[in-house]
Design an enzyme around this catalytic site. Structure first.
Site, PDB file in Angstrom:
ATOM      1  N   HIS A 139       8.431   5.182   2.841  1.00  0.00           N
ATOM      2  CA  HIS A 139       9.331   4.021   2.814  1.00  0.00           C
ATOM      3  C   HIS A 139      10.128   3.918   1.523  1.00  0.00           C
ATOM      4  O   HIS A 139      10.628   2.845   1.192  1.00  0.00           O
ATOM      5  CB  HIS A 139       8.538   2.733   3.083  1.00  0.00           C
ATOM      6  CG  HIS A 139       7.992   2.658   4.483  1.00  0.00           C
ATOM      7  ND1 HIS A 139       6.981   1.808   4.858  1.00  0.00           N
ATOM      8  CD2 HIS A 139       8.338   3.351   5.607  1.00  0.00           C
ATOM      9  CE1 HIS A 139       6.716   1.976   6.152  1.00  0.00           C
ATOM     10  NE2 HIS A 139       7.525   2.911   6.619  1.00  0.00           N
ATOM     11  N   THR A 209      -3.904  -0.280   5.262  1.00  0.00           N
ATOM     12  CA  THR A 209      -2.681  -0.543   6.044  1.00  0.00           C
ATOM     13  C   THR A 209      -3.040  -1.240   7.340  1.00  0.00           C
ATOM     14  O   THR A 209      -4.076  -0.924   7.949  1.00  0.00           O
ATOM     15  CB  THR A 209      -1.878   0.749   6.328  1.00  0.00           C
ATOM     16  OG1 THR A 209      -0.772   0.421   7.200  1.00  0.00           O
ATOM     17  CG2 THR A 209      -2.704   1.854   6.958  1.00  0.00           C
TER      18      THR A 209
HETATM   19  C1  BJW Z   1      -6.997  -4.160   2.090  1.00  0.00           C
HETATM   20  C2  BJW Z   1      -7.165  -4.775   0.874  1.00  0.00           C
HETATM   21  C3  BJW Z   1      -8.012  -4.138  -0.008  1.00  0.00           C
HETATM   22  C4  BJW Z   1      -5.814  -5.993   1.952  1.00  0.00           C
HETATM   23  N1  BJW Z   1      -8.603  -2.995   0.344  1.00  0.00           N
HETATM   24  N2  BJW Z   1      -7.594  -3.030   2.425  1.00  0.00           N
HETATM   25  C5  BJW Z   1       7.676   0.727  18.211  1.00  0.00           C
HETATM   26  C6  BJW Z   1       7.656   2.077  17.915  1.00  0.00           C
HETATM   27  C7  BJW Z   1       8.385   2.578  16.831  1.00  0.00           C
HETATM   28  C8  BJW Z   1       9.129   1.727  16.021  1.00  0.00           C
HETATM   29  C9  BJW Z   1       9.150   0.395  16.336  1.00  0.00           C
HETATM   30  C10 BJW Z   1       8.462  -0.099  17.413  1.00  0.00           C
HETATM   31  N3  BJW Z   1       8.687  -1.433  17.471  1.00  0.00           N
HETATM   32  C11 BJW Z   1       9.498  -1.766  16.452  1.00  0.00           C
HETATM   33  C12 BJW Z   1       9.794  -0.670  15.751  1.00  0.00           C
HETATM   34  C13 BJW Z   1      10.631  -0.643  14.561  1.00  0.00           C
HETATM   35  C14 BJW Z   1       9.969  -0.953  13.258  1.00  0.00           C
HETATM   36  C15 BJW Z   1       8.521  -1.390  13.398  1.00  0.00           C
HETATM   37  O1  BJW Z   1       7.593  -0.619  13.328  1.00  0.00           O
HETATM   38  N4  BJW Z   1       8.283  -2.689  13.570  1.00  0.00           N
HETATM   39  C16 BJW Z   1       6.924  -3.216  13.735  1.00  0.00           C
HETATM   40  C17 BJW Z   1       6.778  -4.458  12.863  1.00  0.00           C
HETATM   41  C18 BJW Z   1       6.636  -3.418  15.182  1.00  0.00           C
HETATM   42  N5  BJW Z   1      10.064   0.231  12.432  1.00  0.00           N
HETATM   43  C19 BJW Z   1      11.169   0.533  11.761  1.00  0.00           C
HETATM   44  O2  BJW Z   1      12.165  -0.164  11.830  1.00  0.00           O
HETATM   45  C20 BJW Z   1      11.167   1.800  10.948  1.00  0.00           C
HETATM   46  N6  BJW Z   1      12.285   2.576  11.263  1.00  0.00           N
HETATM   47  C21 BJW Z   1      12.484   3.066  12.478  1.00  0.00           C
HETATM   48  O3  BJW Z   1      11.712   2.902  13.396  1.00  0.00           O
HETATM   49  O4  BJW Z   1      13.660   3.752  12.591  1.00  0.00           O
HETATM   50  C22 BJW Z   1      14.055   4.238  13.869  1.00  0.00           C
HETATM   51  C23 BJW Z   1      15.434   4.848  13.711  1.00  0.00           C
HETATM   52  C24 BJW Z   1      15.610   6.186  13.990  1.00  0.00           C
HETATM   53  C25 BJW Z   1      16.877   6.751  13.852  1.00  0.00           C
HETATM   54  C26 BJW Z   1      17.951   5.969  13.424  1.00  0.00           C
HETATM   55  C27 BJW Z   1      17.755   4.642  13.107  1.00  0.00           C
HETATM   56  C28 BJW Z   1      16.489   4.069  13.251  1.00  0.00           C
HETATM   57  C29 BJW Z   1      11.283   1.482   9.456  1.00  0.00           C
HETATM   58  C30 BJW Z   1      10.118   0.721   8.941  1.00  0.00           C
HETATM   59  C31 BJW Z   1      10.379   0.310   7.495  1.00  0.00           C
HETATM   60  C32 BJW Z   1       9.284  -0.582   6.967  1.00  0.00           C
HETATM   61  N7  BJW Z   1       9.696  -1.163   5.743  1.00  0.00           N
HETATM   62  C33 BJW Z   1       8.791  -2.039   5.039  1.00  0.00           C
HETATM   63  C34 BJW Z   1       9.559  -2.720   3.894  1.00  0.00           C
HETATM   64  C35 BJW Z   1       9.758  -1.736   2.738  1.00  0.00           C
HETATM   65  C36 BJW Z   1      10.506  -2.340   1.624  1.00  0.00           C
HETATM   66  C37 BJW Z   1       9.928  -3.598   1.066  1.00  0.00           C
HETATM   67  O5  BJW Z   1       8.880  -3.556   0.436  1.00  0.00           O
HETATM   68  O6  BJW Z   1      10.547  -4.627   1.270  1.00  0.00           O
HETATM   69  O7  BJW Z   1       7.664  -1.329   4.571  1.00  0.00           O
HETATM   70  S1  BJW Z   1       8.062  -3.307   6.087  1.00  0.00           S
HETATM   71  C38 BJW Z   1       6.511  -3.324   5.286  1.00  0.00           C
HETATM   72  O8  BJW Z   1       5.491  -2.931   6.255  1.00  0.00           O
HETATM   73  C39 BJW Z   1       6.577  -2.219   4.230  1.00  0.00           C
HETATM   74  C40 BJW Z   1       5.236  -1.540   4.429  1.00  0.00           C
HETATM   75  O9  BJW Z   1       5.300  -0.223   3.923  1.00  0.00           O
HETATM   76  C41 BJW Z   1       5.029  -1.629   5.919  1.00  0.00           C
HETATM   77  C42 BJW Z   1       3.598  -1.460   6.336  1.00  0.00           C
HETATM   78  O10 BJW Z   1       2.804  -2.512   5.893  1.00  0.00           O
HETATM   79  P1  BJW Z   1       1.336  -2.212   5.356  1.00  0.00           P
HETATM   80  O11 BJW Z   1       1.413  -1.336   4.180  1.00  0.00           O
HETATM   81  O12 BJW Z   1       0.479  -1.770   6.464  1.00  0.00           O
HETATM   82  O13 BJW Z   1       0.906  -3.654   4.815  1.00  0.00           O
HETATM   83  P2  BJW Z   1       0.299  -4.904   5.604  1.00  0.00           P
HETATM   84  O14 BJW Z   1       0.507  -6.098   4.756  1.00  0.00           O
HETATM   85  O15 BJW Z   1       0.806  -4.973   6.990  1.00  0.00           O
HETATM   86  O16 BJW Z   1      -1.258  -4.580   5.716  1.00  0.00           O
HETATM   87  C43 BJW Z   1      -2.115  -4.590   4.576  1.00  0.00           C
HETATM   88  C44 BJW Z   1      -3.496  -4.148   5.032  1.00  0.00           C
HETATM   89  O17 BJW Z   1      -4.308  -3.999   3.907  1.00  0.00           O
HETATM   90  C45 BJW Z   1      -4.196  -5.150   5.966  1.00  0.00           C
HETATM   91  O18 BJW Z   1      -4.779  -4.424   7.050  1.00  0.00           O
HETATM   92  C46 BJW Z   1      -5.324  -5.730   5.093  1.00  0.00           C
HETATM   93  O19 BJW Z   1      -6.519  -6.019   5.826  1.00  0.00           O
HETATM   94  C47 BJW Z   1      -5.582  -4.603   4.139  1.00  0.00           C
HETATM   95  N8  BJW Z   1      -6.091  -4.978   2.839  1.00  0.00           N
HETATM   96  N9  BJW Z   1      -6.403  -5.961   0.869  1.00  0.00           N
HETATM   97  C48 BJW Z   1      -8.375  -2.492   1.603  1.00  0.00           C
HETATM   98  N10 BJW Z   1      -8.271  -4.688  -1.229  1.00  0.00           N
END
Ligand code: BJW
Ligand code: ZN
Length: 260
Positions: A139, A209
């Protein structure tokens, strides 16, 4: 499936049977890969995206982390990232980041045929600061600024920017953070490296994640379908627990050092 918690190992009271078995399996494995998310940086004080503390001024990431939001109100979106840059600049790598860097060092097989690939969704740079190398950054990186006009990229590690929104010194167009917003494709080379590492892994770790954002979350299934054993390290249940060999519930800063 083994869960950490109730039945500690007699020789190490903090270590559950599943962790001990995973530790041995990691030693034996040839190719290991890890997918990390915001949870691994939580113990460094960086907020996660979902759950408590995941909101900034009542905006969810799904509302702010898009090109549409940026084009509609670049100043508002930059105010968020400027705040986040400040938090991330102050943060220090924690024992979880350090354990992954150490696992990679230890895993370099004497015959040079083993591999350890760290794949992160995080943009905070804490793995670089913990000493991890060749990180796959799915990302992007918050310390990179990209020009919306001439597409020039530059590294800028200042905690606070002087003028918001910042502009390109060469062409005057808006600068954006070098990260991947919702609806944007992941960098093709990073994604290919991630898929390759997942497909060739003997053990695939899924750490801190929610495994809900795609395509990154899909790497766990790719690894599983290609024959890897999955190990989950998280404070809470995740959607990929069902396909995992080991589910180690707890803070990654405590669980990961015990796998060394
Ligand atoms: C602990 C802890 C401790 C706490 N120890 N554990 C279906 C299929 C495919 C795609 C999609 C779909 N439906 C929708 C989509 C699109 C979308 C998507 O996935 N949306 C979902 C929400 C459904 N995806 C996209 O748009 C991606 N692009 C894409 O699909 O492009 C297609 C395309 C192709 C060709 C041309 C054009 C387009 C892009 C995704 C980009 C994500 N960006 C972000 C923001 C980054 C910048 C910023 O910081 O602002 O990335 S969103 C945000 O979520 C960030 C993270 O990297 C990402 C993941 O989150 P993460 O890291 O899992 O965090 P949390 O908070 O969700 O979880 C934390 C975890 O830690 C929890 O489980 C806690 O329990 C745990 N935890 N403390 C251990 N101490
Ligand atoms: Zn420019």
């Amino acid at each position: 499936m083994h869960a950490i918690g109730s039945a500690p190992d007699a020789s190490d009271p903090g270590l559950a049977p599943g962790a001990k078995e995973l530790r041995s399996a990691l030693k034996e494995a040839r190719n290991v890969a890890a997918l990390t998310g915001a949870g691994i940086s939580a113990e460094s004080g960086v907020p996660t995206f979902r759950g408590a503390g995941g909101l900034w001024r009542n905006y969810s990431p799904e509302k702010l982390a898009t090109l549409e939001a940026f084009e509609a109100n670049p100043r508002l979106v930059w105010e968020w990232y400027d705040w986040l840059r400040g938090v991330m600049r102050e943060a220090q790598p924690n024992p979880g980041h350090q354990a992954l860097a150490e696992l990679a060092r230890r895993h370099a097989a004497p015959d040079g045929k083993g591999s350890f690939t760290l794949i992160t969704q995080n943009i905070d740079g804490l793995d670089d600061r913990a000493g991890s190398k060749n990180i796959v950054k799915l990302h992007g990186d918050i310390w990179i600024m990209r020009c919306m006009g001439c597409h020039r990229e530059e590294r800028d590690e200042r905690a606070r920017l002087e003028v918001l929104p910042p502009r390109c010194k060469k062409c005057g167009a808006l600068l954006r953070p070098g990260i991947v917003w919702f609806g944007e494709p992941l960098p093709a080379d990073e994604w290919e490296r991630g898929v390759e590492a997942a497909a060739s892994a003997d053990i695939f770790l899924v750490i801190g994640t929610s495994a809900t954002v795609y395509p990154a979350a899909g790497l766990a299934s790719i690894a599983r379908q290609s024959g890897a054993k999955l190990a989950i390290v998280n404070k809470e249940p995740t959607p990929v627990d069902d396909i995992a060999e080991w589910v180690l519930q707890g803070p990654s800063g405590e669980v990961l050092p015990r796998l060394l």
